[in-house]
Design a protein around this motif. Sequence first.
Motif, PDB file in Angstrom:
ATOM      1  N   GLN A  78      -3.405 -32.688 -47.986  1.00 42.19           N
ATOM      2  CA  GLN A  78      -4.867 -33.112 -47.302  1.00 42.19           C
ATOM      3  C   GLN A  78      -5.050 -32.450 -45.832  1.00 42.19           C
ATOM      4  OE1 GLN A  78      -7.531 -33.844 -48.938  1.00 42.19           O
ATOM      5  NE2 GLN A  78      -6.322 -34.200 -50.771  1.00 42.19           N
ATOM      6  N   SER A  79      -5.401 -33.249 -45.057  1.00 44.36           N
ATOM      7  CA  SER A  79      -5.744 -32.662 -43.532  1.00 44.36           C
ATOM      8  C   SER A  79      -4.392 -32.233 -42.914  1.00 44.36           C
ATOM      9  CB  SER A  79      -6.262 -33.863 -42.939  1.00 44.36           C
ATOM     10  OG  SER A  79      -7.634 -33.570 -42.538  1.00 44.36           O
ATOM     11  N   LYS A  82      -3.984 -28.625 -42.166  1.00 51.74           N
ATOM     12  CA  LYS A  82      -4.626 -28.117 -40.866  1.00 51.74           C
ATOM     13  C   LYS A  82      -3.734 -27.682 -39.908  1.00 51.74           C
ATOM     14  CE  LYS A  82      -8.747 -30.725 -41.858  1.00 51.74           C
ATOM     15  NZ  LYS A  82      -9.421 -32.053 -41.381  1.00 51.74           N
ATOM     16  N   PHE A 111     -13.937 -36.672 -38.492  1.00 57.52           N
ATOM     17  CA  PHE A 111     -13.373 -35.266 -38.687  1.00 57.52           C
ATOM     18  C   PHE A 111     -14.369 -34.604 -39.571  1.00 57.52           C
ATOM     19  CE2 PHE A 111     -12.624 -35.496 -43.269  1.00 57.52           C
ATOM     20  CZ  PHE A 111     -12.818 -36.845 -43.757  1.00 57.52           C
ATOM     21  N   ASN A 130     -12.928 -30.986 -39.682  1.00 62.61           N
ATOM     22  CA  ASN A 130     -13.046 -30.039 -40.990  1.00 62.61           C
ATOM     23  C   ASN A 130     -13.856 -28.736 -40.724  1.00 62.61           C
ATOM     24  OD1 ASN A 130     -11.971 -32.028 -42.449  1.00 62.61           O
ATOM     25  ND2 ASN A 130     -13.401 -32.095 -43.694  1.00 62.61           N
ATOM     26  N   GLU A 174     -11.706 -32.783 -55.877  1.00 62.13           N
ATOM     27  CA  GLU A 174     -11.970 -32.381 -54.312  1.00 62.13           C
ATOM     28  C   GLU A 174     -13.108 -31.197 -54.419  1.00 62.13           C
ATOM     29  OE1 GLU A 174      -8.744 -32.899 -51.687  1.00 62.13           O
ATOM     30  OE2 GLU A 174     -10.288 -33.708 -50.926  1.00 62.13           O
ATOM     31  N   ASN A 181     -18.541 -30.359 -47.249  1.00 64.61           N
ATOM     32  CA  ASN A 181     -17.583 -29.357 -46.588  1.00 64.61           C
ATOM     33  C   ASN A 181     -18.380 -27.947 -46.861  1.00 64.61           C
ATOM     34  OD1 ASN A 181     -15.587 -30.929 -45.663  1.00 64.61           O
ATOM     35  ND2 ASN A 181     -14.192 -30.411 -47.356  1.00 64.61           N
ATOM     36  N   TYR A 205      -9.863 -23.727 -48.661  1.00 60.92           N
ATOM     37  CA  TYR A 205      -9.527 -25.028 -47.688  1.00 60.92           C
ATOM     38  C   TYR A 205      -9.195 -26.021 -48.875  1.00 60.92           C
ATOM     39  CZ  TYR A 205     -10.120 -29.239 -45.264  1.00 60.92           C
ATOM     40  OH  TYR A 205     -10.163 -30.424 -44.643  1.00 60.92           O
ATOM     41  N   CYS A 209      -5.631 -28.037 -49.267  1.00 59.77           N
ATOM     42  CA  CYS A 209      -5.343 -29.559 -48.883  1.00 59.77           C
ATOM     43  C   CYS A 209      -4.880 -30.229 -50.320  1.00 59.77           C
ATOM     44  CB  CYS A 209      -6.987 -30.289 -48.835  1.00 59.77           C
ATOM     45  SG  CYS A 209      -7.599 -29.933 -47.159  1.00 59.77           S
ATOM     46  N   TYR A 257      -7.520 -38.024 -36.126  1.00 63.79           N
ATOM     47  CA  TYR A 257      -8.923 -38.296 -36.331  1.00 63.79           C
ATOM     48  C   TYR A 257      -9.399 -38.864 -35.028  1.00 63.79           C
ATOM     49  CZ  TYR A 257      -7.698 -37.670 -41.311  1.00 63.79           C
ATOM     50  OH  TYR A 257      -7.160 -37.130 -42.406  1.00 63.79           O
ATOM     51  N   GLY A 274      -3.354 -37.592 -43.058  1.00 66.49           N
ATOM     52  CA  GLY A 274      -4.202 -37.140 -44.202  1.00 66.49           C
ATOM     53  C   GLY A 274      -4.547 -38.024 -44.990  1.00 66.49           C
ATOM     54  N   ILE A 275      -5.929 -37.952 -45.661  1.00 69.11           N
ATOM     55  CA  ILE A 275      -6.490 -39.157 -46.320  1.00 69.11           C
ATOM     56  C   ILE A 275      -5.646 -39.573 -47.590  1.00 69.11           C
ATOM     57  CG2 ILE A 275      -8.849 -39.132 -45.613  1.00 69.11           C
ATOM     58  CD1 ILE A 275      -9.390 -37.269 -48.404  1.00 69.11           C
TER      59      ILE A 275
HETATM   60  N1  GLU Z   1      -9.621 -32.386 -48.396  1.00 66.09           N
HETATM   61  C1  GLU Z   1     -10.102 -33.378 -47.299  1.00 66.09           C
HETATM   62  C2  GLU Z   1     -11.650 -33.015 -46.842  1.00 66.09           C
HETATM   63  O1  GLU Z   1     -11.564 -32.147 -46.226  1.00 66.09           O
HETATM   64  C3  GLU Z   1      -9.116 -33.453 -46.256  1.00 66.09           C
HETATM   65  C4  GLU Z   1      -9.485 -34.872 -45.454  1.00 66.09           C
HETATM   66  C5  GLU Z   1      -8.479 -35.360 -44.710  1.00 66.09           C
HETATM   67  O2  GLU Z   1      -7.164 -35.554 -45.068  1.00 66.09           O
HETATM   68  O3  GLU Z   1      -8.737 -35.794 -43.664  1.00 66.09           O
HETATM   69  O4  GLU Z   1     -12.349 -33.401 -46.811  1.00 66.09           O
END
Ligand code: GLU
Length: 330
Positions: A78-79, A82, A111, A130, A174, A181, A205, A209, A257, A274-275
């Motif tokens: 996930q995040s 990044k 985010f 994001n 997702e 997004n 992206y 993730c 966040y 990450g979420i």
């Molecule tokens: N794939 C998720 C999104 O961009 C990641 C969110 C996250 O981990 O913050 O919405």
Amino acid sequence: MSHLPDPWVSTGTLPGRDVVEAALDDAYERFRDLDEGTVIEDVPALAGAEPDLFGVVFTDTAGAEHARGDVHHRFSIQSISKAFVYALVCQEIGHDAVLERVGVDNTGVPFDSVLAIEHGEGHPMNPMVNAGALATTGLVPGDTDDARWDFLVHGLSRFAGRALDVDEEVYRSESRTSRHNEGLASLLASHGRLHGDPGAVVDLYTRQCALRVDAHDLAVMGATLANGGVNPSTGERVVEAGMARDALSVVASTGMYERSGEWLFEVGVPAKSGISGGIVMMSPGKGAVAAFSPRLDDAGNSVRGRRAGALLSRALGLDLFASRPAGTRS
Ligand code: GLU
């Protein structure tokens, strides 16, 4: 009198192995039954995660690992991706270009906020939210979607020291819920702030993730950024030291966040969560703590991971801001 450094102090060396082992025991035992927080519900493929999973691991910059609990349970990154994609893109196009195109300032809003783009007059503000992450992924080099994906998956695999693969179920899930997004990407494109086709960037992206890691992988990845860009397990240089430093500085201000300021104030270590419940915290020159536990607080940070990380920051002297007057070292 102990020859070990005061655990509060960030500079200097880590405590000895016994202290590290005892701190890991403490962090694991103390929080393994904590049941605060809830598993993410917005993404169907993540909503079924077993809430009681908990693993915590510390990997130092020499590659030594200390682990407790479910550190080999795999989950989508996930995040957290990044931070590592940002380092790879910095490496490709340079500090100044990324600063100009993505920015580094805290947005002060969630985010996935659209407001952050509008407030910044179309500028995505920073690469951990994001909008900025999409702008960063848009800068990934390659002439085709496949080439860009290869760059990402190989780059993140070099951070981990093993070949990472995609959780296809999470990716598909997702992809079906990525409208927001897509909106962010289109908005950035409308401001001339997105390199590439918005749909293709969101797809790249979303796949980034969905890469699968475990807490052990995250600790190695984090320890690579904390080790001047060289993976302490494989010895491979993944990015230049300056790029590792840039990534950590951005993670420090925005990685948790909208709780990033509070985290830095309380814990003093750059961290990215990450979420899906992962978190990695990196102390330059010392190593990285990674944790996995799917119950999240209302900002999206793993509750057990956050608590274990805070404990280990103190116990291992990872806090970047703590110091002691010269000449008072025992
Ligand atoms: N794939 C998720 C999104 O961009 C990641 C969110 C996250 O981990 O913050 O919405």
